[in-house]
Structure formats: structure tokens, C-alpha cells
Design a protein around this motif. Sequence first.
Motif, PDB file in Angstrom:
ATOM      1  N   LEU A  68      50.156  40.429  53.849  1.00  0.00           N
ATOM      2  CA  LEU A  68      49.393  41.351  53.153  1.00  0.00           C
ATOM      3  C   LEU A  68      50.232  42.348  51.959  1.00  0.00           C
ATOM      4  O   LEU A  68      50.090  42.517  50.980  1.00  0.00           O
ATOM      5  CB  LEU A  68      48.642  42.490  54.098  1.00  0.00           C
ATOM      6  CG  LEU A  68      47.743  43.453  53.316  1.00  0.00           C
ATOM      7  CD1 LEU A  68      46.576  42.733  52.740  1.00  0.00           C
ATOM      8  CD2 LEU A  68      47.283  44.377  54.459  1.00  0.00           C
ATOM      9  N   GLY A  69      51.493  42.570  52.395  1.00  0.00           N
ATOM     10  CA  GLY A  69      52.332  43.144  51.699  1.00  0.00           C
ATOM     11  C   GLY A  69      52.529  42.213  50.309  1.00  0.00           C
ATOM     12  O   GLY A  69      52.923  42.779  49.135  1.00  0.00           O
ATOM     13  N   MET A  70      52.775  41.011  50.506  1.00  0.00           N
ATOM     14  CA  MET A  70      53.004  39.844  49.265  1.00  0.00           C
ATOM     15  C   MET A  70      51.755  40.219  48.433  1.00  0.00           C
ATOM     16  O   MET A  70      52.167  40.267  47.095  1.00  0.00           O
ATOM     17  CB  MET A  70      53.456  38.451  49.877  1.00  0.00           C
ATOM     18  CG  MET A  70      53.465  37.605  48.714  1.00  0.00           C
ATOM     19  SD  MET A  70      51.973  36.751  48.029  1.00  0.00           S
ATOM     20  CE  MET A  70      51.015  36.221  49.295  1.00  0.00           C
ATOM     21  N   VAL A  71      50.577  40.002  49.017  1.00  0.00           N
ATOM     22  CA  VAL A  71      49.496  40.129  48.234  1.00  0.00           C
ATOM     23  C   VAL A  71      49.392  41.380  47.391  1.00  0.00           C
ATOM     24  O   VAL A  71      49.007  41.362  46.028  1.00  0.00           O
ATOM     25  CB  VAL A  71      48.110  39.851  49.119  1.00  0.00           C
ATOM     26  CG1 VAL A  71      47.003  39.988  48.200  1.00  0.00           C
ATOM     27  CG2 VAL A  71      48.316  38.436  49.588  1.00  0.00           C
ATOM     28  N   ARG A  72      49.576  42.423  47.960  1.00  0.00           N
ATOM     29  CA  ARG A  72      49.637  43.719  47.606  1.00  0.00           C
ATOM     30  C   ARG A  72      50.621  43.697  45.935  1.00  0.00           C
ATOM     31  O   ARG A  72      50.363  44.381  45.081  1.00  0.00           O
ATOM     32  CB  ARG A  72      50.085  45.069  48.304  1.00  0.00           C
ATOM     33  CG  ARG A  72      49.095  45.385  49.070  1.00  0.00           C
ATOM     34  CD  ARG A  72      49.548  46.602  50.047  1.00  0.00           C
ATOM     35  NE  ARG A  72      48.661  47.153  50.927  1.00  0.00           N
ATOM     36  CZ  ARG A  72      48.873  47.012  52.277  1.00  0.00           C
ATOM     37  NH1 ARG A  72      50.259  46.781  52.656  1.00  0.00           N
ATOM     38  NH2 ARG A  72      48.272  47.422  53.157  1.00  0.00           N
ATOM     39  N   TYR A  75      49.487  39.816  43.767  1.00  0.00           N
ATOM     40  CA  TYR A  75      48.262  39.609  43.503  1.00  0.00           C
ATOM     41  C   TYR A  75      47.408  40.747  43.490  1.00  0.00           C
ATOM     42  O   TYR A  75      46.247  40.801  44.026  1.00  0.00           O
ATOM     43  CB  TYR A  75      47.575  38.745  44.403  1.00  0.00           C
ATOM     44  CG  TYR A  75      48.429  37.385  44.318  1.00  0.00           C
ATOM     45  CD1 TYR A  75      47.802  36.247  43.635  1.00  0.00           C
ATOM     46  CD2 TYR A  75      49.776  36.962  45.090  1.00  0.00           C
ATOM     47  CE1 TYR A  75      48.476  34.963  43.756  1.00  0.00           C
ATOM     48  CE2 TYR A  75      50.310  35.761  44.987  1.00  0.00           C
ATOM     49  CZ  TYR A  75      49.675  34.697  44.306  1.00  0.00           C
ATOM     50  OH  TYR A  75      50.533  33.673  44.136  1.00  0.00           O
ATOM     51  N   ALA A  76      47.599  41.623  42.874  1.00  0.00           N
ATOM     52  CA  ALA A  76      46.959  42.987  42.724  1.00  0.00           C
ATOM     53  C   ALA A  76      45.666  42.957  42.391  1.00  0.00           C
ATOM     54  O   ALA A  76      44.816  43.471  42.722  1.00  0.00           O
ATOM     55  CB  ALA A  76      47.638  44.138  41.957  1.00  0.00           C
ATOM     56  N   PRO A  77      45.282  42.166  41.148  1.00  0.00           N
ATOM     57  CA  PRO A  77      43.820  41.817  40.545  1.00  0.00           C
ATOM     58  C   PRO A  77      43.004  41.429  41.920  1.00  0.00           C
ATOM     59  O   PRO A  77      41.804  41.438  42.010  1.00  0.00           O
ATOM     60  CB  PRO A  77      44.193  41.025  39.606  1.00  0.00           C
ATOM     61  CG  PRO A  77      45.347  41.217  39.064  1.00  0.00           C
ATOM     62  CD  PRO A  77      46.221  41.455  40.445  1.00  0.00           C
ATOM     63  N   ASP A 105      40.326  43.584  37.040  1.00  0.00           N
ATOM     64  CA  ASP A 105      40.914  44.183  37.955  1.00  0.00           C
ATOM     65  C   ASP A 105      40.654  45.781  37.801  1.00  0.00           C
ATOM     66  O   ASP A 105      39.801  46.013  36.881  1.00  0.00           O
ATOM     67  CB  ASP A 105      42.713  44.405  37.681  1.00  0.00           C
ATOM     68  CG  ASP A 105      43.129  44.728  36.103  1.00  0.00           C
ATOM     69  OD1 ASP A 105      42.389  45.399  35.652  1.00  0.00           O
ATOM     70  OD2 ASP A 105      44.194  44.478  36.121  1.00  0.00           O
ATOM     71  N   ILE A 106      41.130  46.910  38.500  1.00  0.00           N
ATOM     72  CA  ILE A 106      40.916  47.982  38.601  1.00  0.00           C
ATOM     73  C   ILE A 106      41.087  48.815  37.237  1.00  0.00           C
ATOM     74  O   ILE A 106      40.529  49.677  36.724  1.00  0.00           O
ATOM     75  CB  ILE A 106      41.375  48.893  39.426  1.00  0.00           C
ATOM     76  CG1 ILE A 106      42.848  48.911  39.548  1.00  0.00           C
ATOM     77  CG2 ILE A 106      40.744  48.346  41.013  1.00  0.00           C
ATOM     78  CD1 ILE A 106      43.590  49.632  40.702  1.00  0.00           C
ATOM     79  N   TYR A 107      41.784  48.221  36.206  1.00  0.00           N
ATOM     80  CA  TYR A 107      42.112  48.943  35.079  1.00  0.00           C
ATOM     81  C   TYR A 107      41.304  48.055  34.102  1.00  0.00           C
ATOM     82  O   TYR A 107      41.448  48.407  32.706  1.00  0.00           O
ATOM     83  CB  TYR A 107      43.522  48.600  34.682  1.00  0.00           C
ATOM     84  CG  TYR A 107      44.561  49.235  35.982  1.00  0.00           C
ATOM     85  CD1 TYR A 107      44.654  50.650  35.908  1.00  0.00           C
ATOM     86  CD2 TYR A 107      45.195  48.535  36.657  1.00  0.00           C
ATOM     87  CE1 TYR A 107      45.376  51.261  36.868  1.00  0.00           C
ATOM     88  CE2 TYR A 107      46.001  48.721  37.831  1.00  0.00           C
ATOM     89  CZ  TYR A 107      46.029  50.357  37.869  1.00  0.00           C
ATOM     90  OH  TYR A 107      46.745  50.790  38.647  1.00  0.00           O
ATOM     91  N   GLY A 108      40.484  47.124  34.337  1.00  0.00           N
ATOM     92  CA  GLY A 108      39.520  46.593  33.149  1.00  0.00           C
ATOM     93  C   GLY A 108      40.329  45.218  32.738  1.00  0.00           C
ATOM     94  O   GLY A 108      39.432  44.757  31.772  1.00  0.00           O
ATOM     95  N   GLY A 129      46.842  28.325  48.460  1.00  0.00           N
ATOM     96  CA  GLY A 129      47.514  28.848  47.463  1.00  0.00           C
ATOM     97  C   GLY A 129      46.583  29.454  46.344  1.00  0.00           C
ATOM     98  O   GLY A 129      45.130  29.298  46.311  1.00  0.00           O
ATOM     99  N   CYS A 130      46.952  30.443  45.458  1.00  0.00           N
ATOM    100  CA  CYS A 130      46.185  31.025  44.368  1.00  0.00           C
ATOM    101  C   CYS A 130      46.963  31.266  42.941  1.00  0.00           C
ATOM    102  O   CYS A 130      48.255  31.625  43.385  1.00  0.00           O
ATOM    103  CB  CYS A 130      45.822  32.570  44.838  1.00  0.00           C
ATOM    104  SG  CYS A 130      44.589  33.122  43.644  1.00  0.00           S
ATOM    105  N   ARG A 131      46.719  30.974  42.055  1.00  0.00           N
ATOM    106  CA  ARG A 131      47.285  30.850  40.836  1.00  0.00           C
ATOM    107  C   ARG A 131      46.719  32.100  40.239  1.00  0.00           C
ATOM    108  O   ARG A 131      45.452  31.705  39.647  1.00  0.00           O
ATOM    109  CB  ARG A 131      47.494  29.611  40.192  1.00  0.00           C
ATOM    110  CG  ARG A 131      48.318  29.699  38.919  1.00  0.00           C
ATOM    111  CD  ARG A 131      48.601  28.354  38.253  1.00  0.00           C
ATOM    112  NE  ARG A 131      47.186  27.575  38.095  1.00  0.00           N
ATOM    113  CZ  ARG A 131      46.535  27.386  36.703  1.00  0.00           C
ATOM    114  NH1 ARG A 131      47.508  27.234  35.865  1.00  0.00           N
ATOM    115  NH2 ARG A 131      45.436  26.591  36.742  1.00  0.00           N
ATOM    116  N   LEU A 132      47.217  33.027  39.633  1.00  0.00           N
ATOM    117  CA  LEU A 132      46.410  34.041  38.889  1.00  0.00           C
ATOM    118  C   LEU A 132      47.149  34.055  37.552  1.00  0.00           C
ATOM    119  O   LEU A 132      48.377  34.179  37.300  1.00  0.00           O
ATOM    120  CB  LEU A 132      47.038  35.321  39.678  1.00  0.00           C
ATOM    121  CG  LEU A 132      46.273  36.625  39.244  1.00  0.00           C
ATOM    122  CD1 LEU A 132      44.679  36.570  39.472  1.00  0.00           C
ATOM    123  CD2 LEU A 132      46.755  37.870  39.954  1.00  0.00           C
TER     124      LEU A 132
END
Length: 140
Positions: A68-72, A75-77, A105-108, A129-132
Motif C-alpha cells: 500500500l505504501g508503494m501504491v501511495r 501510483y497516486a492516480p 486524478d484528484i487534480y484533474g 502489474g500496472c503501467r501508468l
Amino acid sequence: MRARLTFSVILSALLLTPAAAIDEADRTAARGVITRQVEAFGRDDAATAYDQAAPGIRTLFPTPEVFLGMVRTNYAPVYRHRTFVFGTAEDSGGTGLLQSVAIQDIYGVDWTAEYSLERQSNGQWRIAGCRLTKSPGTNL
């Protein structure tokens, strides 16, 4: 001679049998896994989010809290967003699937997430995996 013929028939059947194709039920199940994980992120439910990860991810991040820390951080979006809309899903080779997701994301800012999912030996899908990537034309 008979054993060789039997072996040849079995080998031919194995080579001609296609890998299990990805169908709509697989796509729906894979989207369900992603949805469960994203909803768990929204509740900061590390254990449920971690349960959706494939074994390779679990090896890299040995506890739900570390994951969860890595995602925060990375991968914030995905972790927090305004919108999360599923796009196309593609077969990535028999036991894999690629699922595209449009995220704001929360910033639009608009992003695309490409999730890689693997079918496990028990038939369940898990996120490998997830590529963002930031969508073209958006600025940070």
C-alpha cells in the motif's frame, strides 16, 4: 511402433489445441479484481488490495502495508482519483490479459493505466502489474 504412434497422436493433439482464449467472462472477472483493489485503496484496506496482487507482486512487496505504501507513492492516480473508467481488454497470451483504464486524478490530470493480469492455477485472475502514463496533452 504402436507406442511411437500413440505418442505422436498425443503430441499432435497437444500442439493443435489452442490455449484457452480470453472471453467476456474472463474480462468481467479481471475487471472485478481491479475494482476490488481500487475500492480497497479507497478504504486504505491494505489486506484486500494485496489479495488482488499476483504472486510476483507479493514477492516484491512482502506485506500488505509495504504494498500500500508503494501504491501511495508511485501510483497516486490509482490510489486516489476522480474517475476510473475501464477501456479495452486484450488477450496477452493464453493466461494473461491487458486491461486499459482511463483515470482522472484528484487534480484533474488524465492518465492511462495498463493493468497486466495473470490467470492463476486455480483459475482466478490476479494483478501482475500496472503501467501508468500521463495522457498526451496534459501537464503537471
